[in-house]
Design a protein around this motif. Structure first.
Motif, PDB file in Angstrom:
ATOM      1  N   GLY A   8      10.745  12.321  91.771  1.00  0.00           N
ATOM      2  CA  GLY A   8       9.428  11.807  91.414  1.00  0.00           C
ATOM      3  C   GLY A   8       9.012  12.285  90.043  1.00  0.00           C
ATOM      4  N   ARG A   9       8.209  11.476  89.372  1.00  0.00           N
ATOM      5  CA  ARG A   9       7.731  11.865  88.036  1.00  0.00           C
ATOM      6  C   ARG A   9       6.854  13.111  88.098  1.00  0.00           C
ATOM      7  NH1 ARG A   9       7.679   6.398  88.368  1.00  0.00           N
ATOM      8  NH2 ARG A   9       8.772   5.228  86.738  1.00  0.00           N
ATOM      9  N   GLU A  65       4.193  12.046  93.427  1.00  0.00           N
ATOM     10  CA  GLU A  65       5.182  10.984  93.663  1.00  0.00           C
ATOM     11  C   GLU A  65       6.360  11.520  94.463  1.00  0.00           C
ATOM     12  OE1 GLU A  65       6.210   7.562  90.789  1.00  0.00           O
ATOM     13  OE2 GLU A  65       7.763   9.082  90.405  1.00  0.00           O
ATOM     14  N   ARG A  69       5.307  11.807  98.074  1.00  0.00           N
ATOM     15  CA  ARG A  69       5.234  10.483  98.700  1.00  0.00           C
ATOM     16  C   ARG A  69       6.616   9.989  99.101  1.00  0.00           C
ATOM     17  NH1 ARG A  69       6.079   5.666  96.613  1.00  0.00           N
ATOM     18  NH2 ARG A  69       5.862   6.315  94.426  1.00  0.00           N
ATOM     19  N   ARG A  70       7.584  10.176  98.227  1.00  0.00           N
ATOM     20  CA  ARG A  70       8.942   9.714  98.541  1.00  0.00           C
ATOM     21  C   ARG A  70       9.565  10.549  99.658  1.00  0.00           C
ATOM     22  NH1 ARG A  70       9.730   7.979  92.629  1.00  0.00           N
ATOM     23  NH2 ARG A  70       9.599   5.708  92.937  1.00  0.00           N
ATOM     24  N   ASP A 107      12.335   0.969  98.095  1.00  0.00           N
ATOM     25  CA  ASP A 107      11.778   1.642  96.919  1.00  0.00           C
ATOM     26  C   ASP A 107      12.723   1.492  95.723  1.00  0.00           C
ATOM     27  OD1 ASP A 107      10.416   3.209  95.127  1.00  0.00           O
ATOM     28  OD2 ASP A 107      10.608   5.081  96.256  1.00  0.00           O
ATOM     29  N   GLU A 125      11.877   1.104  92.713  1.00  0.00           N
ATOM     30  CA  GLU A 125      11.366   1.856  91.566  1.00  0.00           C
ATOM     31  C   GLU A 125      11.997   3.252  91.492  1.00  0.00           C
ATOM     32  OE1 GLU A 125       7.140   1.954  91.710  1.00  0.00           O
ATOM     33  OE2 GLU A 125       6.897  -0.196  91.334  1.00  0.00           O
ATOM     34  N   HIS A 126      12.394   3.755  92.625  1.00  0.00           N
ATOM     35  CA  HIS A 126      13.091   5.048  92.671  1.00  0.00           C
ATOM     36  C   HIS A 126      14.391   4.964  91.865  1.00  0.00           C
ATOM     37  CE1 HIS A 126      14.605   8.539  95.470  1.00  0.00           C
ATOM     38  NE2 HIS A 126      14.306   8.960  94.263  1.00  0.00           N
TER      39      HIS A 126
END
Length: 317
Positions: free
Chosen positions: A243-244, A248, A251-252, A299, A301-302
């Motif tokens: 995560g950034r 984030e 959440r993942r 996901d 975007e991951h």
């Protein structure tokens, strides 16, 4: 270092879900798309809409991708007769234009065998050994000749040993074959199998500190059979969760039912910088390829984050 995307579709995914991840894998520049070969969800999930067969899926992906390599990590020796497996893999290799790799193991998940009526013998290492002998023997038999085998578990008589894969065997380029991945944690027999049959030796979800020792052990196994250890690719499979920022990342982690501290300890997890640090350390130990286990297939975007913020900064071969 090669970065490969590794998925677990038995946890609940349609073919279209898998295809979306495979296309993202290709578009984002990763080396390969691999999937597990399981028929039953693990843990608390319901597995809906149900499992997809590994080699049926890979056949479809072979026609819907153009660059990435495709394979299993790993197929179970209990699921298919070796003659059938050799045909399936050779056909998918043809369908992909020579982009297939076969990960093969002894199988371990007793519940899925019971759920689908698949025999699960207590001792399976002999099955795996003979499958490797038969599959590679069928592929490597010259066209026009026949292959026979008389083992404890399998007998083949005058097989035409067709069809052939597009690729040549990494161990003997004069013969047809696909790269075979052998993995497992056994201290003696599995390294010997890898040294004999493998283009690659894979450590699946190892304790991070154990990686260097296992690499040294498999390299010694190569020496003992007269093989140059540098010809055997060293790889690991680890869960991915990047995560950034902490929000984030949390959440993942929640989406895949894992805890952030545990992921940081055992996987490629944390911020992009932490992921780069873990991958760089693995490269320094001799790991040449990492399978990034992606558990949330929705996901995408991951994957984009890893492609943009992690992959450019890992050591290059």
């Amino acid at each position: 270092m090669d970065l490969r995307i590794f998925t677990e579709p038995q946890q609940g995914a349609t073919y279209d879900d898998v295809l979306a991840v495979a296309r993202a894998t290709e578009d984002l520049g990763f080396d390969a798309f691999f999937r597990s070969d399981h028929y039953l969800a693990m843990g608390d999930g319901d597995g809906l809409p149900g499992p997809t067969d590994a080699w049926t899926t890979l056949a479809g992906l072979a026609r819907e991708t153009s660059r990435i390599r495709l394979g299993t990590l790993v197929s179970s020796a209990t699921f298919r007769y070796p003659g059938v497996l050799a045909i399936q893999v050779a056909q998918v290799d043809q369908m992909s234009g020579g982009r297939v790799e076969l990960g093969l193991g002894a199988g371990w998940f007793a519940e899925e065998h019971a759920a689908y009526g698949i025999p699960f013998p207590a001792k399976r290492f002999g099955l795996l050994t003979e499958q490797l002998e038969v599959v590679t023997g069928l592929w490597g038999t010259p066209v026009g000749e026949t292959f026979s085998f008389d083992g404890e578990h399998y007998t083949l008589t005058d097989s035409p040993a067709l069809p052939k894969p597009v690729q040549r065997s990494p161990l003997d380029p004069s013969r047809a074959g696909v790269p075979v991945i052998v993995g497992g944690g056994g201290p003696t027999r599995t390294p010997r199998l890898a040294a004999r049959f493998g283009a690659e030796y894979n450590q699946s979800f190892p304790e991070i500190a154990s990686v260097p020792g296992r690499i040294a052990h498999i390299r010694q196994a190569c020496v003992e059979v007269g093989r140059d250890p540098q010809t055997l690719v060293q790889s690991v499979a680890l869960v991915l969760c990047v995560g950034r920022d902490e929000a984030e990342l949390a959440r993942r982690a929640e989406a895949i039912g894992r805890e952030v501290p545990e992921l940081r300890e055992h996987g490629v997890a944390g911020t992009p910088d932490e992921a780069v640090e873990r991958l760089t350390w693995l490269a320094e130990q001799g790991v040449e390829r990492v399978y990034l286990q992606v558990l949330d297939l929705a996901d995408l975007e991951h994957l984009q984050l890893v492609a943009e913020a992690v992959a450019p900064h890992v050591p290059q071969a």
